[in-house]
Design an enzyme around this catalytic site. Structure first.
Site: not given
Length: 89
Positions: A27, A50, A58-59, A85
């Site tokens: 962040y 969002n 956001c993850h 990912e």
DNA sequence: AAGTAAGAAATTT
DNA sequence: AAATTTCTTACTT
């Protein structure tokens, strides 16, 4: 429920959207990119509301400690996405 | 417009 | 780990 995306939110979405797949950012990192270093909390707020959910990953935004912190869709969702990912695996 | 409340963080001790 | 600090948005008065 109409909320006008403010400049701050806009910058947050742009910065988060820039995060390459398979990598995570903190962040504070995002806050710094938008020129509001120290507003990590505000960044989280923007992500929480969002309106660009599928656009803004956001993850991919995690805490400085590497913890997931919180997540609107649930921490499990974030963990799954990050695992897919290969960001945390 | 001003004040208050809440939010997924970061930093310091 | 606990307490403190900091920024922004949303709601209420």
């Amino acid at each position: 429920m109409k909320r006008a995306p403010t400049a701050f939110e806009r910058k947050v979405y742009a910065a988060v959207r820039r995060i390459p797949r398979g990598q995570t950012r903190t962040y504070a990192w995002v806050a710094r990119q938008i020129g509001k270093a120290g507003a990590a909390r505000a960044v989280g707020n923007a992500l929480n509301r969002n309106p660009y959910a599928p656009q803004v990953p956001c993850h991919r935004v995690v805490r400085s400690d590497g913890s997931l912190g919180g997540f609107a869709q649930g921490p499990a969702r974030k963990r799954m996405l990050l695992r897919r990912e290969g960001a945390i695996c």
